[in-house]
Write a protein that holds these residues in place. Structure first.
Motif: not given
Lengths: 331, 128
Positions: A146, A150, A152, A157, A160, A170, A227-228, B53-55, B57-58, B61, B105, B107-111, B114, B117
């Motif tokens: 992934r 580009e 992907i 997917l 994954q 998460v 994380k980054t 950017n990094a966190w 999602m946490d 959550d 982003c 879609t770009y990263l395949g994330v 949920y 849902d």
């Protein structure tokens, strides 16, 4: 000693990249130059090793078999465990490469406690750890595409989604993250706790285990704990594969540690025991049909012998033989 | 070389597989694409850009757990300001278009988070 030195080597690699990126700011070296060097070494070394092995002659079939060979028509042959044709070999190779069938037959020999008898028992631990580790590593590797494609592809997917099926946390926890760490740690523990195995283990047995354990752990850390900004990370990886490398600011040093350990793995791969990735396909005991009795196999390095048959001899001396009264085949 | 044909074929298949990203990206031609999520013209996010950017999602959550389990709806940001813990009310009050912000982003990263849902995407016609 071998254990410690290989652990020290891996820790030194981590220290080098930490100092290099975090203190000296050598992001271009660790993010661009070394990965390119590593991939050239990997591909070049891989091709070199395979072609080198291909030069080894295979004069005769080596029948290490686990089943009945094809013989008289009323005896049932076992074509997968003792193949006599290409199809049987193909199935045997598929079972070997994908499911480690010969490892599954691993047995343990020991003196039975209640008597002076030797006992043989199945020993699936090695097979289980190996298959968990290898399949998890493959799936983890493929999931990382992934960052290298580009758009992907859908199937990545899908992979994954299946891998993150537990939907815990998460970003979601992957099943293969656990299997990879458990598998490689288990293989390491097995080496450390079996005294016979530790006796025969070398630096280059421990080093890949520590290196892959390092890769797996830094990967888990990056996903869940340190994380980054992975948009920058993907810009970097896409830059590498489109040959217009970029080194974005603000990527955490943990990413560089993970990336550099993978770089080391790629560079080290063709010159180590890890080349069994290619070598398994060249195993003469697995990839040759056991047809020694059906087909004549001629030693490929036999010297050319100049033959002079009886018919030719008779042609040379027919007149003299007839004159001396010696019977000849052809008048 | 012995069995050269088979071995070379195998090597070519191997090389084709490991260079998949190269030829796939060359074929798609999108290697230089980078996502540009549309951010509001003015105002600051509740935390720094780097942190989000990094966190993010946490944070979401934690918010979910705090709201659903402890009925705690107040988030105290690093700068001391208080915000309501709510994806659709707080975050998407400014970042109001999922497709132009979240999805770019992701879609770009395949994330595939949920969130949706359970949550309804705000401001979408016929779904409010």
């Amino acid at each position: 000693m071998n254990v410690l030195s290989s652990l020290v080597v891996v820790l030194a690699l981590i220290l080098v990249v930490y100092l290099g990126v975090d203190k000296a700011g050598l992001t271009a070296l660790f993010g661009t130059v070394l990965p390119y060097v590593a991939i050239v070494l990997f591909l070049g070394g891989f091709i070199y090793r395979i072609l080198y092995w291909a030069k080894s002659p295979v004069p005769f079939r080596i029948p290490t078999t686990c089943g009945q060979q094809k013989t008289l028509p009323w005896i049932k042959p076992n074509n997968f465990d003792n193949p006599h044709n290409g199809f049987g070999v193909f199935v045997r190779m598929v079972l070997e490469v994908l499911f480690f069938r010969s490892l599954f037959r691993n047995t343990r020999t020991q003196i039975v406690k209640d008597g002076p008898k030797v006992g043989y028992a199945s020993n699936y631990w090695l097979w289980f750890l190996a298959i968990a580790f290898h399949w998890a590593f493959l799936i983890v590797f493929v999931r990382h595409l992934r960052f290298f494609t580009e758009p992907i592809p859908e199937w990545i997917l899908g992979l994954q989604a299946v891998d993150g099926f537990i939907e815990y946390g998460v970003p979601v926890f992957y099943i293969t993250s656990v299997l990879l760490v458990v598998g490689v740690a288990g293989l390491l523990v097995r080496r450390l706790f079996s005294s016979q195995l530790r006796y025969i283990s070398l630096l280059n047995d421990y080093f890949p285990l520590f290196l892959i354990l390092g890769i797996a752990l830094t990967g888990v850390l990056l996903r869940h704990y340190v994380k980054t900004d992975i948009v920058s990370v993907k810009e970097m990886t896409m830059g590498l594969i489109s040959f217009s490398p970029v080194n974005p600011e603000g990527v955490h040093v943990m990413f560089y540690i993970h990336f550099f350990l993978v770089t080391c793995l790629f560079a080290y791969f063709p010159f180590s025991k890890l080349m069994h990735l290619g070598g398994v396909f060249l195993s003469p005991t697995r990839n040759l049909a056991n047809n020694n009795r059906e087909v004549r196999h001629i030693n490929p390095w036999n010297p050319k012998v100049k033959l002079h048959s009886y018919a030719e001899y008779e042609d040379d001396f027919r007149d003299k033989m007839v004159a001396a009264g010696i019977p000849v085949d052809k008048e | 070389m012995y069995d050269g044909g088979k071995i070379i074929t195998g090597l070519i298949i191997f090389l084709a597989l490991v260079t998949f990203p190269l030829w796939y990206t060359a074929a798609s031609g999108d290697a230089s694409y980078t996502p540009d999520p549309e951010t509001p013209a003015q105002g600051n996010c509740i935390e720094s850009k780097e942190y989000m950017n990094a966190w993010h999602m946490d944070m979401l959550d934690d918010w979910r757990d705090a709201v659903v389990r402890d009925a705690n709806r107040v988030y105290v940001a690093t700068d001391g300001k208080e915000h309501e813990m709510s994806l659709t009310m707080t975050c998407m009050n400014c970042h109001d278009d999922k497709e132009k912000f979240c999805d770019r982003c992701h879609t770009y990263l395949g994330v595939t988070p949920y969130c949706w849902d359970c949550h309804v995407v705000p401001n979408q016609q016929g779904r409010r």
